[in-house]
Design a protein around this motif. Structure first.
Motif, PDB file in Angstrom:
ATOM      1  N   UNK A  91       0.886  -1.230   0.150  1.00  9.74           N
ATOM      2  CA  UNK A  91       0.025  -0.171  -0.079  1.00  9.74           C
ATOM      3  C   UNK A  91       0.807   1.404  -0.138  1.00  9.74           C
ATOM      4  N   UNK A  92       0.716   2.376  -0.995  1.00  6.81           N
ATOM      5  CA  UNK A  92       1.393   3.475  -1.040  1.00  6.81           C
ATOM      6  C   UNK A  92       0.323   4.327  -0.383  1.00  6.81           C
ATOM      7  N   UNK A  93       0.743   5.252   0.573  1.00  2.00           N
ATOM      8  CA  UNK A  93       0.004   6.377   0.906  1.00  2.00           C
ATOM      9  C   UNK A  93       0.881   7.813   0.817  1.00  2.00           C
ATOM     10  N   UNK A  94      -0.110   8.831   0.535  1.00  2.00           N
ATOM     11  CA  UNK A  94       0.878  10.114   0.301  1.00  2.00           C
ATOM     12  C   UNK A  94       0.757  10.895   1.706  1.00  2.00           C
ATOM     13  N   UNK A  95       0.033  10.379   2.463  1.00  2.00           N
ATOM     14  CA  UNK A  95       0.127  10.992   3.774  1.00  2.00           C
ATOM     15  C   UNK A  95      -0.137  10.092   4.913  1.00  2.00           C
ATOM     16  N   UNK A  96       1.070   9.508   5.297  1.00  2.00           N
ATOM     17  CA  UNK A  96       0.853   8.535   6.436  1.00  2.00           C
ATOM     18  C   UNK A  96       0.252   8.810   7.658  1.00  2.00           C
ATOM     19  N   UNK A  97       0.878  10.009   8.163  1.00  2.00           N
ATOM     20  CA  UNK A  97       0.327  10.647   9.369  1.00  2.00           C
ATOM     21  C   UNK A  97      -1.019  10.802   9.497  1.00  2.00           C
ATOM     22  N   UNK A  98      -1.628  11.502   8.699  1.00  2.00           N
ATOM     23  CA  UNK A  98      -3.089  11.853   8.788  1.00  2.00           C
ATOM     24  C   UNK A  98      -3.986  10.400   8.060  1.00  2.00           C
ATOM     25  N   UNK A  99      -3.531   9.836   7.345  1.00  2.00           N
ATOM     26  CA  UNK A  99      -4.451   8.929   6.684  1.00  2.00           C
ATOM     27  C   UNK A  99      -4.151   7.400   7.162  1.00  2.00           C
ATOM     28  N   UNK A 100      -3.294   7.093   7.932  1.00  2.00           N
ATOM     29  CA  UNK A 100      -2.971   5.579   8.164  1.00  2.00           C
ATOM     30  C   UNK A 100      -4.004   5.020   9.196  1.00  2.00           C
ATOM     31  N   UNK A 101      -4.675   5.784   9.970  1.00  2.00           N
ATOM     32  CA  UNK A 101      -5.559   5.422  10.809  1.00  2.00           C
ATOM     33  C   UNK A 101      -6.729   5.065  10.293  1.00  2.00           C
ATOM     34  N   UNK A 102      -7.399   5.784   9.427  1.00  2.00           N
ATOM     35  CA  UNK A 102      -8.583   5.582   8.523  1.00  2.00           C
ATOM     36  C   UNK A 102      -8.179   4.618   7.708  1.00  2.00           C
ATOM     37  N   UNK A 103      -7.133   4.482   7.011  1.00  2.00           N
ATOM     38  CA  UNK A 103      -7.030   3.316   6.097  1.00  2.00           C
ATOM     39  C   UNK A 103      -6.978   2.168   6.785  1.00  2.00           C
ATOM     40  N   UNK A 104      -6.294   2.067   7.850  1.00  2.00           N
ATOM     41  CA  UNK A 104      -6.124   0.624   8.422  1.00  2.00           C
ATOM     42  C   UNK A 104      -7.101   0.141   9.117  1.00  2.00           C
ATOM     43  N   UNK A 105      -8.234   1.083   9.577  1.00  2.00           N
ATOM     44  CA  UNK A 105      -9.626   0.686  10.183  1.00  2.00           C
ATOM     45  C   UNK A 105     -10.474   0.056   8.594  1.00  2.00           C
ATOM     46  N   UNK A 106     -10.482   0.605   7.783  1.00  2.00           N
ATOM     47  CA  UNK A 106     -11.283   0.219   6.388  1.00  2.00           C
ATOM     48  C   UNK A 106     -10.530  -0.941   5.951  1.00  2.00           C
ATOM     49  N   UNK A 107      -9.228  -1.084   6.021  1.00  2.00           N
ATOM     50  CA  UNK A 107      -8.516  -2.171   5.420  1.00  2.00           C
ATOM     51  C   UNK A 107      -9.087  -3.519   6.183  1.00  2.00           C
ATOM     52  N   UNK A 108      -9.183  -3.406   7.726  1.00  2.00           N
ATOM     53  CA  UNK A 108      -9.265  -4.338   8.535  1.00  2.00           C
ATOM     54  C   UNK A 108     -10.930  -4.822   8.174  1.00  2.00           C
ATOM     55  N   UNK A 109     -11.762  -3.922   7.873  1.00  2.00           N
ATOM     56  CA  UNK A 109     -13.103  -4.250   7.328  1.00  2.00           C
ATOM     57  C   UNK A 109     -13.049  -5.428   6.147  1.00  2.00           C
ATOM     58  N   UNK A 110     -12.160  -5.004   5.146  1.00  2.00           N
ATOM     59  CA  UNK A 110     -12.247  -5.859   3.915  1.00  2.00           C
ATOM     60  C   UNK A 110     -11.354  -7.050   4.158  1.00  2.00           C
TER      61      UNK A 110
END
Length: 148
Positions: A91-110
Motif C-alpha cells: 500500500x502506498x499512501x501520500x500522507x501516512x500521518x493523517x491517513x494511516x488510521x482511517x486506511x487501517x480501519x477500512x482495510x481491517x473491514x475488507x
C-alpha cells in the motif's frame, strides 16, 4: 479462458495511465499493476477536489480506500481470481500521518477473513492526484477460478 492469457485487462477497473496491463498471470500467480481509486471512464477521482490547475484542494481518504478496494476486486475477479486469493498487498499512501488510521480501519473491514501479507509505505506523490495505491499479488486456482 483467463488462464491462457498472461496479460489480463479489466473492463471495469480504471484505464491504465501508462503502458501496462491491469494484471499479468505467471503460473498460478496473478500480479496486479498499481491500482488507484479512479473510476473507469471518469476524470473525477472519488473524494478528490482539484483546482483548475489540477492541484489537490482536498481529499477524502475513506472514499478513496473504498474505491481502490473495489477496483482491486474488479481486476481479481475478471482475471479468474478473487479477494480470498490475495497473498500480498503493498500500500502506498501520500500522507501516512493523517491517513494511516482511517486506511487501517477500512482495510481491517475488507480483510477480516483473508489476511494477506501487507506492507504500507508513504510516498511523496503518486502519478495522478490520488492519496492511495495498492500493488497486489494473488493466486489463481489450477482451473483458472479464484475463491470468492
Amino acid at each position: 479462458m483467463a488462464k491462457n492469457k498472461p496479460v489480463l485487462p479489466s473492463s471495469k477497473a480504471p484505464e491504465p495511465v501508462g503502458l501496462y496491463p491491469h494484471a499479468r498471470r505467471v503460473g498460478n500467480l496473478l500480479f496486479l499493476s498499481g491500482v488507484g481509486p479512479r473510476e473507469r471512464g471518469k476524470k473525477e477521482i472519488p473524494g478528490v477536489e482539484l483546482d483548475e490547475a489540477g492541484n489537490i484542494l482536498s481529499y477524502d481518504i475513506e472514499a478513496q480506500c473504498h474505491a481502490v478496494f473495489r477496483n482491486v476486486r474488479y481486476i481479481l475477479e475478471e482475471a479468474g481470481s478473487g479477494w480470498a486469493n490475495l497473498v500480498d498487498v503493498t500500500v502506498f499512501l501520500t500522507n501516512m500521518q493523517d491517513d494511516f488510521g482511517i486506511y487501517n480501519r477500512i482495510y481491517a473491514e475488507y480483510f477480516q477473513d483473508n489476511q494477506p501479507c501487507r506492507t504500507t509505505v508513504e510516498v511523496n506523490k503518486l502519478p495522478t492526484p490520488i492519496a492511495i495505491e495498492l500493488k497486489c499479488i494473488a493466486t489463481i486456482d489450477a482451473d483458472g477460478q479464484g475463491q470468492q
